[in-house]
Each structure stands twice: as C-alpha cells, then as structure tokens.
Design an enzyme around this catalytic site. Sequence first.
Site, mmCIF file in Angstrom:
data_model
loop_
_atom_site.group_PDB
_atom_site.id
_atom_site.type_symbol
_atom_site.label_atom_id
_atom_site.label_comp_id
_atom_site.label_asym_id
_atom_site.label_seq_id
_atom_site.Cartn_x
_atom_site.Cartn_y
_atom_site.Cartn_z
ATOM 1 N N GLU A 1 0.809 -1.226 0.000
ATOM 2 C CA GLU A 1 0.000 0.000 0.000
ATOM 3 C C GLU A 1 0.840 1.272 0.000
ATOM 4 O O GLU A 1 1.271 1.738 1.053
ATOM 5 C CB GLU A 1 -0.943 0.017 1.213
ATOM 6 C CG GLU A 1 -1.828 1.261 1.252
ATOM 7 C CD GLU A 1 -2.797 1.311 2.425
ATOM 8 O OE1 GLU A 1 -2.668 0.508 3.364
ATOM 9 O OE2 GLU A 1 -3.687 2.171 2.384
ATOM 10 N N LYS B 1 -2.378 -1.992 -3.307
ATOM 11 C CA LYS B 1 -3.446 -1.144 -2.744
ATOM 12 C C LYS B 1 -3.053 0.318 -2.909
ATOM 13 O O LYS B 1 -2.422 0.906 -2.022
ATOM 14 C CB LYS B 1 -3.655 -1.497 -1.264
ATOM 15 C CG LYS B 1 -4.663 -0.609 -0.551
ATOM 16 C CD LYS B 1 -5.093 -1.203 0.776
ATOM 17 C CE LYS B 1 -5.982 -0.250 1.526
ATOM 18 N NZ LYS B 1 -6.647 -0.867 2.683
HETATM 19 P P1 13P Z 1 -9.314 4.276 3.808
HETATM 20 O O1 13P Z 1 -10.139 3.528 2.808
HETATM 21 O O2 13P Z 1 -10.136 4.896 4.903
HETATM 22 O O3 13P Z 1 -8.379 5.242 3.151
HETATM 23 O O4 13P Z 1 -8.400 3.232 4.558
HETATM 24 C C1 13P Z 1 -7.770 2.238 3.835
HETATM 25 C C2 13P Z 1 -6.602 1.756 4.578
HETATM 26 O O5 13P Z 1 -6.497 0.586 4.876
HETATM 27 C C3 13P Z 1 -5.536 2.707 4.941
HETATM 28 O O6 13P Z 1 -4.390 2.007 5.321
#
Ligand code: 13P
Length: 341
Positions: free
Chosen positions: A178, A220
Amino acid sequence: MRNEAELRATIAKMVEPGKGVLAADESIPTITKRFKALNIESTEETRRAYRTLLFTTRGAEEYLSGIILFEETLTQKADDGTPLPELLIRHGVMPGIKVDKGTVPLPAAPGDLITQGLDGLGERLLQYKAQGARFAKWREVYGVTDVNPTPLGVAANAEVLARYASICQDAGIVPIVEPEVLIDGDHTIERCYEVSDAVLHAVFDALHRHRVMLEGMVLKPSMVLPGKDRPPKASPQKVAEATLQILRRNVPAAVPSINFLSGGQSPDEASANLNAMNVMYPHAPWVLSFSYARALQDPAMRAWAGRKENVALAQAAFYRRLKMNSLARSGKWSEAMERAA
Ligand code: 13P
C-alpha cells in the site's frame, strides 16, 4: 524456499468475482479518532463490539473475500466466545493483518515519512499465521507539496515496501502493498498524477530487485485525485482516466489484483470512481476492486453511535456499502441505484 502454491491459493480466494476487502485495521489511535468524532468512547470493549457488528453482518461474505484486522482484534472474541478470526473463517472470509507499526519522519528528507516495523517481522508473521491470518498489509504514506515527496522519500519508502513484501512471501503470507499518496493539501490532479507515477515506478522497481513474486501480491494504491483543499472535485471520468493511465504505465499484468484505498473520498465518490474504472477498462489485466476502510464503514459507524439498539441499522448501512462497491467492482453501479438504496 517460497511456497508459491500457498500464495496462489490465497490470491485465488482474494480475486473471487464480486468481492473485495474490508480494511478494519485501524490502529487504536486511529479508531479512537474516528469514534471521538461521533462521541463514541474508545475502549477495548467498544472496539470489540463495533468490529463484531461488522463481522456478523449477514450476507457480507457475498461481497468480502477478506478483512484486514488490527493486532488487538486477532485475540478478541464475539459475544458467544468465538475468536473473531475464527468467526470470519467460518463465514468463508479470510482474516488479514496490518503489520506495519506506523510512520516517523524520514531523516534528511524534510516533510517525508517512513514506515517502521521490519525488525522481527518474520517471527510476527508466523504467529499471525497461527492465529488465522493469510495476508498482510503495510502502508507507506506520501504527503504532496511542491517539493514532497523528495526523491529520497520515494526511493526509501519503495525499498521498505519491497522488503516487507518479500518477508511476507517467505512466510507464505500474501502481501498487500500500500503506497498511499495523500489527498491532504491543495495540489492539482496533475501534481497527484506526477507523484503517483514516480511512487509506483519506484515501488515496482524495488519489488523487482527484491524478487517479489508479482502473482502472489496485491497492490493497494490511492486514486489520482486533486487535493481535498482544491475544489471542485474531479469527475469519475477524469479520475478513472488518470488513475488507469498510471496503472497501465507502472503495474505489470502479472499482478492479479488492485484493491484501492478510499483515502478520504466520500462513500458515494469512492463507489463512483471505482465503477468508472471498471466501465472504462472492462478487460483490464488486473482485478480492479476495493480495500476501503472509511468508504465502507462511515455510514455504519455513524448509525451505530456506540449503542446496542442501533446494531441492526448499522449492519444494514454496512451491507449497503458492500453491495454498492461490489457492483462498482464490476462496472454495474449507478447513481440511480445509490439513490434507490
Ligand atoms: P481508507 O479507505 O479509509 O483510506 O483506509 C484504507 C486503509 O487501509 C488505509 O491504510
């Protein structure tokens, strides 16, 4: 030796049609902040009650392949004494685990952050795996200004993400990678594009250097958006065009699934933008799905407000967001459905 078959088996479940991932892995300070905004007290018990509410929503398993948990949740139990990860497994939903330990400033790169938690990660993963986790999540954060992220910030964060991914795969855990380019600020969508392009390029270069098996990971990313202090919002058409262009330019077709974060978009917006991408690119080489926290949870948390008598209402709100995003994940969502719901 990496067990590729194990990683592929987990991925196969993660990409099932119509499904996405729920991020319910807010750290204690983060969930406390979300609760506080709604006047909900944050205790171990209220967090347990809230997460139990989400996980026992009837029919949620139709739309969820997995749920990312915070460490505390791994050891908590539902009202009937069933450990929460076990409850998910019984419903056919895979438990995942947030494994990073948050960010600190990156020395020599003013304004940039770096994520901690690599030391001892291999051992922690084996413990989480014994507790039922099949995939993990690690988030690197990139604030956007005229000068941030710096080239050092981009390179250092990519290196850490790749190290994490490689350690996960050695433990037979699918890494969710991510890199979040933040929505905070008044930058243009063009500036977000430029930063996201540099970030993804560096991340895939590092993943390649660390010999991460691309078929055994999930990306992600954030969507390409203007900063939240730069109105007006970009149309779903524009967001989808910009986001798909950088994905095509940076993400190899070997990556099976791209599950977006919502990053401060409203629930409707996050569905509209995901839908636009699937409409625009129906035969994309990767699944284009969701791994939202706020965009899936906000209406439910609001409806619950910390009260037992609101559980059914909150579950209905959560189910509705799941359904809308499942439709968006297949390009079948519409604004009319949103209004009807
Ligand atoms: P949000 O969808 O609220 O941005 O959170 C996703 C997430 O896992 C952030 O690490």
